[in-house]
Design an enzyme around this catalytic site. Structure first.
Site, PDB file in Angstrom:
ATOM      1  N   ASP A  31     103.141  27.109  23.441  1.00 18.58           N
ATOM      2  CA  ASP A  31     102.892  25.706  23.090  1.00 18.58           C
ATOM      3  C   ASP A  31     103.126  25.559  21.596  1.00 18.58           C
ATOM      4  O   ASP A  31     102.753  26.448  20.826  1.00 18.58           O
ATOM      5  CB  ASP A  31     101.449  25.310  23.454  1.00 18.58           C
ATOM      6  CG  ASP A  31     101.270  23.805  23.589  1.00 18.58           C
ATOM      7  OD1 ASP A  31     101.492  23.092  22.587  1.00 18.58           O
ATOM      8  OD2 ASP A  31     100.928  23.349  24.684  1.00 18.58           O
ATOM      9  N   LEU A  33     101.838  23.090  19.938  1.00 21.24           N
ATOM     10  CA  LEU A  33     100.658  22.335  19.495  1.00 21.24           C
ATOM     11  C   LEU A  33     101.028  20.963  18.918  1.00 21.24           C
ATOM     12  O   LEU A  33     100.305  20.420  18.097  1.00 21.24           O
ATOM     13  CB  LEU A  33      99.821  23.151  18.499  1.00 21.24           C
ATOM     14  CG  LEU A  33      99.359  24.521  19.016  1.00 21.24           C
ATOM     15  CD1 LEU A  33      98.521  25.259  17.964  1.00 21.24           C
ATOM     16  CD2 LEU A  33      98.562  24.394  20.318  1.00 21.24           C
ATOM     17  N   ALA A  71     105.595  21.782  29.206  1.00 27.98           N
ATOM     18  CA  ALA A  71     105.749  21.274  27.835  1.00 27.98           C
ATOM     19  C   ALA A  71     106.665  20.058  27.810  1.00 27.98           C
ATOM     20  O   ALA A  71     107.706  20.034  28.463  1.00 27.98           O
ATOM     21  CB  ALA A  71     106.320  22.376  26.939  1.00 27.98           C
ATOM     22  N   SER A 114     107.988  13.791  37.446  1.00 31.52           N
ATOM     23  CA  SER A 114     107.089  12.635  37.387  1.00 31.52           C
ATOM     24  C   SER A 114     107.521  11.572  38.379  1.00 31.52           C
ATOM     25  O   SER A 114     108.717  11.435  38.684  1.00 31.52           O
ATOM     26  CB  SER A 114     107.144  12.064  35.968  1.00 31.52           C
ATOM     27  OG  SER A 114     106.595  10.770  35.928  1.00 31.52           O
ATOM     28  N   TYR A 138     111.647   8.234  29.320  1.00 29.07           N
ATOM     29  CA  TYR A 138     110.798   9.343  29.779  1.00 29.07           C
ATOM     30  C   TYR A 138     111.160   9.728  31.213  1.00 29.07           C
ATOM     31  O   TYR A 138     111.424  10.906  31.516  1.00 29.07           O
ATOM     32  CB  TYR A 138     109.321   8.937  29.684  1.00 29.07           C
ATOM     33  CG  TYR A 138     108.397   9.879  30.415  1.00 29.07           C
ATOM     34  CD1 TYR A 138     108.124  11.147  29.917  1.00 29.07           C
ATOM     35  CD2 TYR A 138     107.811   9.509  31.628  1.00 29.07           C
ATOM     36  CE1 TYR A 138     107.291  12.025  30.600  1.00 29.07           C
ATOM     37  CE2 TYR A 138     106.974  10.373  32.312  1.00 29.07           C
ATOM     38  CZ  TYR A 138     106.716  11.629  31.798  1.00 29.07           C
ATOM     39  OH  TYR A 138     105.901  12.498  32.483  1.00 29.07           O
ATOM     40  N   LYS A 142     113.109  13.257  32.802  1.00 30.18           N
ATOM     41  CA  LYS A 142     112.651  14.119  33.898  1.00 30.18           C
ATOM     42  C   LYS A 142     113.758  14.271  34.945  1.00 30.18           C
ATOM     43  O   LYS A 142     114.005  15.364  35.465  1.00 30.18           O
ATOM     44  CB  LYS A 142     111.390  13.529  34.534  1.00 30.18           C
ATOM     45  CG  LYS A 142     110.181  13.524  33.611  1.00 30.18           C
ATOM     46  CD  LYS A 142     109.714  14.934  33.335  1.00 30.18           C
ATOM     47  CE  LYS A 142     108.503  14.991  32.428  1.00 30.18           C
ATOM     48  NZ  LYS A 142     108.117  16.353  32.065  1.00 30.18           N
ATOM     49  N   HIS A 184      96.794   6.910  28.660  1.00 30.11           N
ATOM     50  CA  HIS A 184      96.416   6.890  30.069  1.00 30.11           C
ATOM     51  C   HIS A 184      95.157   6.055  30.297  1.00 30.11           C
ATOM     52  O   HIS A 184      94.209   6.098  29.507  1.00 30.11           O
ATOM     53  CB  HIS A 184      96.237   8.320  30.588  1.00 30.11           C
ATOM     54  CG  HIS A 184      97.538   9.051  30.704  1.00 30.11           C
ATOM     55  ND1 HIS A 184      97.653  10.393  30.920  1.00 30.11           N
ATOM     56  CD2 HIS A 184      98.814   8.589  30.631  1.00 30.11           C
ATOM     57  CE1 HIS A 184      98.932  10.737  30.974  1.00 30.11           C
ATOM     58  NE2 HIS A 184      99.647   9.649  30.800  1.00 30.11           N
ATOM     59  N   LEU A 185      95.176   5.341  31.400  1.00 27.75           N
ATOM     60  CA  LEU A 185      94.145   4.332  31.661  1.00 27.75           C
ATOM     61  C   LEU A 185      92.730   4.902  31.667  1.00 27.75           C
ATOM     62  O   LEU A 185      91.837   4.362  31.006  1.00 27.75           O
ATOM     63  CB  LEU A 185      94.452   3.665  33.017  1.00 27.75           C
ATOM     64  CG  LEU A 185      93.498   2.548  33.435  1.00 27.75           C
ATOM     65  CD1 LEU A 185      93.652   1.339  32.527  1.00 27.75           C
ATOM     66  CD2 LEU A 185      93.757   2.148  34.890  1.00 27.75           C
ATOM     67  N   GLY A 278     108.789  -1.023  30.961  1.00 30.09           N
ATOM     68  CA  GLY A 278     108.976   0.283  31.609  1.00 30.09           C
ATOM     69  C   GLY A 278     107.928   0.624  32.648  1.00 30.09           C
ATOM     70  O   GLY A 278     108.020   1.674  33.267  1.00 30.09           O
ATOM     71  N   ASP A 279     106.923  -0.237  32.844  1.00 27.37           N
ATOM     72  CA  ASP A 279     105.867   0.051  33.824  1.00 27.37           C
ATOM     73  C   ASP A 279     106.192  -0.575  35.177  1.00 27.37           C
ATOM     74  O   ASP A 279     106.108  -1.800  35.329  1.00 27.37           O
ATOM     75  CB  ASP A 279     104.525  -0.545  33.367  1.00 27.37           C
ATOM     76  CG  ASP A 279     103.750   0.382  32.462  1.00 27.37           C
ATOM     77  OD1 ASP A 279     104.094   1.572  32.393  1.00 27.37           O
ATOM     78  OD2 ASP A 279     102.788  -0.101  31.832  1.00 27.37           O
TER      79      ASP A 279
HETATM   80  N1  LIG Z   1      99.571  13.507  32.711  1.00 32.23           N
HETATM   81  C1  LIG Z   1     100.232  12.874  33.671  1.00 32.23           C
HETATM   82  O1  LIG Z   1      99.740  11.914  34.273  1.00 32.23           O
HETATM   83  C2  LIG Z   1     101.610  13.332  34.062  1.00 32.23           C
HETATM   84  C3  LIG Z   1     102.273  12.672  35.125  1.00 32.23           C
HETATM   85  C4  LIG Z   1     103.560  13.103  35.479  1.00 32.23           C
HETATM   86  C5  LIG Z   1     104.141  14.175  34.820  1.00 32.23           C
HETATM   87  N2  LIG Z   1     103.472  14.779  33.794  1.00 32.23           N
HETATM   88  C6  LIG Z   1     104.132  15.880  33.095  1.00 32.23           C
HETATM   89  O2  LIG Z   1     103.282  17.001  33.099  1.00 32.23           O
HETATM   90  C7  LIG Z   1     103.459  17.766  31.909  1.00 32.23           C
HETATM   91  C8  LIG Z   1     102.111  18.050  31.290  1.00 32.23           C
HETATM   92  O3  LIG Z   1     101.428  16.821  31.046  1.00 32.23           O
HETATM   93  P1  LIG Z   1     100.021  16.800  30.298  1.00 32.23           P
HETATM   94  O4  LIG Z   1      99.312  15.554  30.705  1.00 32.23           O
HETATM   95  O5  LIG Z   1      99.351  18.105  30.440  1.00 32.23           O
HETATM   96  O6  LIG Z   1     100.528  16.610  28.802  1.00 32.23           O
HETATM   97  P2  LIG Z   1      99.954  17.241  27.444  1.00 32.23           P
HETATM   98  O7  LIG Z   1     100.503  16.417  26.334  1.00 32.23           O
HETATM   99  O8  LIG Z   1      98.480  17.402  27.544  1.00 32.23           O
HETATM  100  O9  LIG Z   1     100.630  18.690  27.435  1.00 32.23           O
HETATM  101  C9  LIG Z   1     101.935  18.923  27.024  1.00 32.23           C
HETATM  102  C10 LIG Z   1     101.917  20.114  26.093  1.00 32.23           C
HETATM  103  O10 LIG Z   1     103.252  20.440  25.750  1.00 32.23           O
HETATM  104  C11 LIG Z   1     103.266  20.831  24.368  1.00 32.23           C
HETATM  105  N3  LIG Z   1     104.668  20.648  23.916  1.00 32.23           N
HETATM  106  C12 LIG Z   1     105.378  19.477  23.840  1.00 32.23           C
HETATM  107  N4  LIG Z   1     106.636  19.733  23.430  1.00 32.23           N
HETATM  108  C13 LIG Z   1     106.717  21.088  23.251  1.00 32.23           C
HETATM  109  C14 LIG Z   1     107.774  21.945  22.834  1.00 32.23           C
HETATM  110  N5  LIG Z   1     108.994  21.475  22.502  1.00 32.23           N
HETATM  111  N6  LIG Z   1     107.526  23.267  22.761  1.00 32.23           N
HETATM  112  C15 LIG Z   1     106.299  23.769  23.078  1.00 32.23           C
HETATM  113  N7  LIG Z   1     105.262  22.993  23.470  1.00 32.23           N
HETATM  114  C16 LIG Z   1     105.479  21.661  23.551  1.00 32.23           C
HETATM  115  C17 LIG Z   1     102.249  19.930  23.702  1.00 32.23           C
HETATM  116  O11 LIG Z   1     101.749  20.441  22.482  1.00 32.23           O
HETATM  117  C18 LIG Z   1     101.171  19.859  24.784  1.00 32.23           C
HETATM  118  O12 LIG Z   1     100.187  20.862  24.611  1.00 32.23           O
HETATM  119  C19 LIG Z   1     104.399  16.955  31.022  1.00 32.23           C
HETATM  120  O13 LIG Z   1     105.712  17.492  31.139  1.00 32.23           O
HETATM  121  C20 LIG Z   1     104.355  15.568  31.625  1.00 32.23           C
HETATM  122  O14 LIG Z   1     105.545  14.850  31.424  1.00 32.23           O
HETATM  123  C21 LIG Z   1     102.220  14.390  33.410  1.00 32.23           C
END
Ligand SMILES: NC(=O)c1ccc[n+]([C@@H]2O[C@H](COP(=O)([O-])OP(=O)(O)OC[C@H]3O[C@@H](n4cnc5c(N)ncnc54)[C@H](O)[C@@H]3O)[C@@H](O)[C@H]2O)c1
Length: 319
Positions: A31, A33, A71, A114, A138, A142, A184-185, A278-279
């Protein structure tokens, strides 16, 4: 198994890594971060702070039985404003990482896709072969990675599962939902109910839904975590798979706000504003394929239970 988890400091990555460690897998977590928290990385994970775009770094980590790739940047609204940043981080960086994994001999990838790949869909619940017409960069980012993975799989470079999550929700006290810019809601509503935010805005109350607000399918993070592990196993029998991960039941934004009021016992006035670009109006998953192919169904299906877990996790984070 030896598993690489990218985005391990984030919400879904940290909860999934916890489950992997608990079942005895050897987990390496990467990560940068950019939005995750180092404190969120579960005990037992070998943590590497770095970027997935760093080919040499990923190669240096060795060979894995599977990579679970979380990520990325996740805010569809923000992606409308800075699409270049989303394509760079979600597409270009991921392609570099995939190149490193393929060159290093890693055989399986499970990808966080997603429901955003679908856009506005005419037929509900949404099946995986519904048209994919994303309404945001976004969602497009994906879909682009899904397409790359399908080619990699078809050409025998690796096996891949694209898991199209609907709205991840819930949480655990150890790994609550936390995003540096929360969009997020449920976490926004909890923060507002708790007095930690001055304002709460409901985007759009003129959608073609029963109460005019968007309808979404909320899936608990622990259910998501379980599905990733099942997907790794399912790839023994499939070169490429796409599965929705949802409950099959949608709740409107107003229903979620009512649940937040019931769970927290706190109510405050909610402002409404225009729709957010976009929603889509309604996103609800068909769950049939995940049941059939992964043997997975969501166990957390009660909205109040999901919100209650998010509230417990939120309070743990606030401490
Ligand atoms: N949360 C949702 O509702 C949801 C829905 C559909 C898809 N997703 C997908 O699930 C995945 C995780 O979502 P989440 O809610 O845990 O998000 P999050 O932001 O909590 O976690 C993503 C992590 O990726 C790290 N990151 C981003 N770019 C990076 C890079 N280039 N190199 C290394 N680390 C990197 C960030 O620091 C973060 O810790 C994402 O890909 C997101 O698109 C999430």
């Amino acid at each position: 198994m030896r598993i690489l988890v990218t985005g391990v400091a984030g919400f879904i990555g940290s909860n999934t890594a916890t489950l992997l460690v608990a079942r005895g897998d050897s987990v390496v977590g990467v990560d940068n971060l950019s939005s995750g928290l180092a404190s969120n990385v579960p005990a037992g994970v070998e943590f590497v702070e770095g970027d997935i775009a760093d080919y040499e770094l990923i190669r240096s980590l060795g060979i894995f039985d599977a990579c679970i790739h979380f990520a990325g940047f996740i805010a569809s609204g923000e992606s409308m404003e800075i699409p270049e940043v989303y394509f760079a981080n979600n597409v270009a960086a991921t392609l570099e990482m995939l190149r490193a994994l393929v060159d290093g001999g890693t055989g399986k990838v499970v990808f966080s896709s997603s429901a955003g790949v679908y856009g506005d869909v005419a037929t509900l619940p949404i099946e995986e072969d519904a048209p994919t017409t994303p309404t945001s960069p976004y969602g497009e980012s994906k879909l682009m990675i899904e397409q790359a993975l399908r080619w990699f799989a078809q050409q025998g470079r690796l096996r891949a599962a694209a898991l199209r999550y609907f709205n991840a929700a819930g949480g655990t006290s150890a790994h609550p939902e936390h995003h540096s810019q929360e969009t997020h809601l449920i976490p926004l509503a909890l923060a507002y109910a708790n007095g930690d935010r001055d304002a709460f805005v409901l985007f759009g109350d003129d959608y073609p839904t029963s109460d005019g607000t968007c309808i979404r399918d909320y899936v608990h993070v622990l259910d998501l975590a379980r599905a990733h592990i099942l997907a790794i196993d399912a790839l023994d029998n499939h070169n490429y798979l796409v599965c929705n991960l949802g409950t099959g039941r949608g709740f409107s934004n107003r229903e979620v706000l009512d649940a937040v009021a019931r769970v927290t016992g706190l109510t405050r006035q909610v402002a409404t504003a225009d729709r957010r670009p976009g929603d889509p109006a309604v996103l609800v998953a068909s769950t049939a394929r995940a049941e059939r192919v992964l043997g997975w169904t969501a166990q957390h299906t009660q909205l109040d239970g999901i919100v209650a877990d998010a509230w417990t996790a939120y309070q743990a984070l606030a401490k």
